[in-house]
Design a protein around this motif. Structure first.
Motif, PDB file in Angstrom:
ATOM      1  N   THR A   1      18.855 -33.056 -59.169  1.00  0.00           N
ATOM      2  CA  THR A   1      18.539 -33.254 -60.575  1.00  0.00           C
ATOM      3  C   THR A   1      18.771 -34.730 -60.852  1.00  0.00           C
ATOM      4  O   THR A   1      19.789 -35.283 -60.461  1.00  0.00           O
ATOM      5  CB  THR A   1      19.453 -32.403 -61.475  1.00  0.00           C
ATOM      6  OG1 THR A   1      19.259 -31.036 -61.145  1.00  0.00           O
ATOM      7  CG2 THR A   1      19.123 -32.623 -62.937  1.00  0.00           C
TER       8      THR A   1
ATOM      9  N   ILE B   1      20.176 -27.755 -65.790  1.00  0.00           N
ATOM     10  CA  ILE B   1      20.775 -28.583 -66.828  1.00  0.00           C
ATOM     11  C   ILE B   1      19.818 -28.657 -68.002  1.00  0.00           C
ATOM     12  O   ILE B   1      18.674 -29.071 -67.858  1.00  0.00           O
ATOM     13  CB  ILE B   1      21.096 -29.981 -66.286  1.00  0.00           C
ATOM     14  CG1 ILE B   1      22.110 -29.865 -65.150  1.00  0.00           C
ATOM     15  CG2 ILE B   1      21.639 -30.872 -67.389  1.00  0.00           C
ATOM     16  CD1 ILE B   1      22.367 -31.162 -64.421  1.00  0.00           C
TER      17      ILE B   1
ATOM     18  N   TYR C   1      28.983 -25.224 -71.172  1.00  0.00           N
ATOM     19  CA  TYR C   1      29.042 -26.657 -70.906  1.00  0.00           C
ATOM     20  C   TYR C   1      29.859 -26.900 -69.645  1.00  0.00           C
ATOM     21  O   TYR C   1      30.857 -26.231 -69.404  1.00  0.00           O
ATOM     22  CB  TYR C   1      29.686 -27.406 -72.075  1.00  0.00           C
ATOM     23  CG  TYR C   1      28.909 -27.285 -73.352  1.00  0.00           C
ATOM     24  CD1 TYR C   1      27.854 -28.150 -73.627  1.00  0.00           C
ATOM     25  CD2 TYR C   1      29.216 -26.295 -74.283  1.00  0.00           C
ATOM     26  CE1 TYR C   1      27.129 -28.035 -74.801  1.00  0.00           C
ATOM     27  CE2 TYR C   1      28.492 -26.180 -75.465  1.00  0.00           C
ATOM     28  CZ  TYR C   1      27.454 -27.050 -75.709  1.00  0.00           C
ATOM     29  OH  TYR C   1      26.730 -26.936 -76.867  1.00  0.00           O
TER      30      TYR C   1
ATOM     31  N   ALA D   1      22.238 -33.381 -71.478  1.00  0.00           N
ATOM     32  CA  ALA D   1      23.301 -34.172 -70.855  1.00  0.00           C
ATOM     33  C   ALA D   1      23.785 -35.263 -71.800  1.00  0.00           C
ATOM     34  O   ALA D   1      23.028 -35.778 -72.619  1.00  0.00           O
ATOM     35  CB  ALA D   1      22.795 -34.803 -69.563  1.00  0.00           C
TER      36      ALA D   1
ATOM     37  N   LEU E   1      27.461 -31.750 -69.464  1.00  0.00           N
ATOM     38  CA  LEU E   1      26.186 -31.104 -69.206  1.00  0.00           C
ATOM     39  C   LEU E   1      26.129 -29.737 -69.862  1.00  0.00           C
ATOM     40  O   LEU E   1      27.043 -28.927 -69.704  1.00  0.00           O
ATOM     41  CB  LEU E   1      25.979 -30.942 -67.695  1.00  0.00           C
ATOM     42  CG  LEU E   1      26.199 -32.189 -66.842  1.00  0.00           C
ATOM     43  CD1 LEU E   1      26.177 -31.826 -65.371  1.00  0.00           C
ATOM     44  CD2 LEU E   1      25.155 -33.234 -67.162  1.00  0.00           C
ATOM     45  N   GLU E   2      25.054 -29.471 -70.591  1.00  0.00           N
ATOM     46  CA  GLU E   2      24.813 -28.119 -71.095  1.00  0.00           C
ATOM     47  C   GLU E   2      23.990 -27.424 -70.026  1.00  0.00           C
ATOM     48  O   GLU E   2      22.917 -27.893 -69.651  1.00  0.00           O
ATOM     49  CB  GLU E   2      24.055 -28.146 -72.413  1.00  0.00           C
ATOM     50  CG  GLU E   2      23.841 -26.756 -72.974  1.00  0.00           C
ATOM     51  CD  GLU E   2      23.048 -26.746 -74.271  1.00  0.00           C
ATOM     52  OE1 GLU E   2      22.533 -25.668 -74.606  1.00  0.00           O
ATOM     53  OE2 GLU E   2      22.945 -27.788 -74.922  1.00  0.00           O
ATOM     54  N   ILE E   3      24.518 -26.320 -69.512  1.00  0.00           N
ATOM     55  CA  ILE E   3      23.857 -25.654 -68.394  1.00  0.00           C
ATOM     56  C   ILE E   3      23.422 -24.250 -68.770  1.00  0.00           C
ATOM     57  O   ILE E   3      23.946 -23.650 -69.708  1.00  0.00           O
ATOM     58  CB  ILE E   3      24.771 -25.607 -67.150  1.00  0.00           C
ATOM     59  CG1 ILE E   3      26.079 -24.869 -67.459  1.00  0.00           C
ATOM     60  CG2 ILE E   3      25.059 -26.993 -66.631  1.00  0.00           C
ATOM     61  CD1 ILE E   3      26.973 -24.674 -66.276  1.00  0.00           C
TER      62      ILE E   3
ATOM     63  N   ILE F   1      15.414 -35.622 -68.130  1.00  0.00           N
ATOM     64  CA  ILE F   1      16.052 -34.962 -66.998  1.00  0.00           C
ATOM     65  C   ILE F   1      14.943 -34.422 -66.103  1.00  0.00           C
ATOM     66  O   ILE F   1      14.080 -33.672 -66.563  1.00  0.00           O
ATOM     67  CB  ILE F   1      16.971 -33.813 -67.462  1.00  0.00           C
ATOM     68  CG1 ILE F   1      18.064 -34.361 -68.371  1.00  0.00           C
ATOM     69  CG2 ILE F   1      17.576 -33.099 -66.268  1.00  0.00           C
ATOM     70  CD1 ILE F   1      18.904 -33.294 -69.032  1.00  0.00           C
TER      71      ILE F   1
ATOM     72  N   ILE G   1      19.084 -37.533 -63.852  1.00  0.00           N
ATOM     73  CA  ILE G   1      19.261 -37.790 -65.278  1.00  0.00           C
ATOM     74  C   ILE G   1      18.936 -39.254 -65.512  1.00  0.00           C
ATOM     75  O   ILE G   1      19.628 -40.140 -65.011  1.00  0.00           O
ATOM     76  CB  ILE G   1      20.698 -37.461 -65.726  1.00  0.00           C
ATOM     77  CG1 ILE G   1      21.016 -36.004 -65.426  1.00  0.00           C
ATOM     78  CG2 ILE G   1      20.871 -37.769 -67.201  1.00  0.00           C
ATOM     79  CD1 ILE G   1      22.448 -35.619 -65.677  1.00  0.00           C
TER      80      ILE G   1
ATOM     81  N   LEU H   1      30.395 -36.865 -67.370  1.00  0.00           N
ATOM     82  CA  LEU H   1      29.133 -36.214 -67.698  1.00  0.00           C
ATOM     83  C   LEU H   1      29.431 -34.909 -68.414  1.00  0.00           C
ATOM     84  O   LEU H   1      30.227 -34.100 -67.933  1.00  0.00           O
ATOM     85  CB  LEU H   1      28.329 -35.898 -66.426  1.00  0.00           C
ATOM     86  CG  LEU H   1      27.995 -37.046 -65.498  1.00  0.00           C
ATOM     87  CD1 LEU H   1      27.219 -36.532 -64.297  1.00  0.00           C
ATOM     88  CD2 LEU H   1      27.200 -38.095 -66.220  1.00  0.00           C
TER      89      LEU H   1
END
Length: 114
Positions: free
Chosen positions: A78, A48, A24, A51, A95-97, A69, A80, A93
C-alpha cells in the motif's frame, strides 16, 4: 536505504483502537530512504480507508497532508502519497482500516510493517 519497491517504513509499535464502529490502527516507527512524497507499506492483509501522518521532531509534531492511497495487490503493498516531501525520521501513522482485514491478533500487526 530502501530499494525501489521495498517498504520505506519500519514499525516500532502498533496499537488497535475502535471508536464509533470504526477500527483504527496507530503505528509508530521510522521512515528510511531518500525524501519523496510517499510511504510504502507492506500491508497485503489490510485495507486502509484513510490515513493521517505525523512527523515527530525534537520540539514539535507536524502533520503531513495525505493526497491519495494506492493499493498494489500484486506486490502486497500500500502506498500512501503525501502533498509534500516526506523526510527520513520518526513518524506516527494513524490508519483507519477495514475491520474484516484483521486476520491476526493485535500484537502481531507490527509484523505487517517490518
Amino acid at each position: 536505504m530502501a530499494k525501489p519497491g521495498q517498504p520505506s517504513f519500519k514499525a516500532d509499535s502498533a496499537e488497535i483502537k475502535t471508536s464509533g464502529g470504526r477500527t483504527y490502527l496507530e503505528v509508530a516507527g521510522r521512515r528510511t530512504g531518500r525524501p519523496n512524497k510517499r510511504f510504502t507499506l507492506n500491508t497485503a492483509e489490510l485495507k486502509i480507508l484513510a490515513a493521517k501522518i505525523e512527523y515527530i521532531q525534537k520540539n514539535k509534531v507536524t502533520e503531513q497532508a495525505v493526497s491519495r492511497i494506492n493499493y498494489l495487490p500484486t506486490m502486497s503493498q500500500t502506498r500512501i502519497h503525501t502533498a509534500g516531501l516526506v523526510f527520513p525520521g520518526e513518524y506516527r501513522l494513524k490508519l483507519e482500516i477495514h475491520a474484516s482485514g484483521l486476520n491476526r491478533p493485535p500484537e502481531l500487526l507490527k509484523e505487517l510493517f517490518v
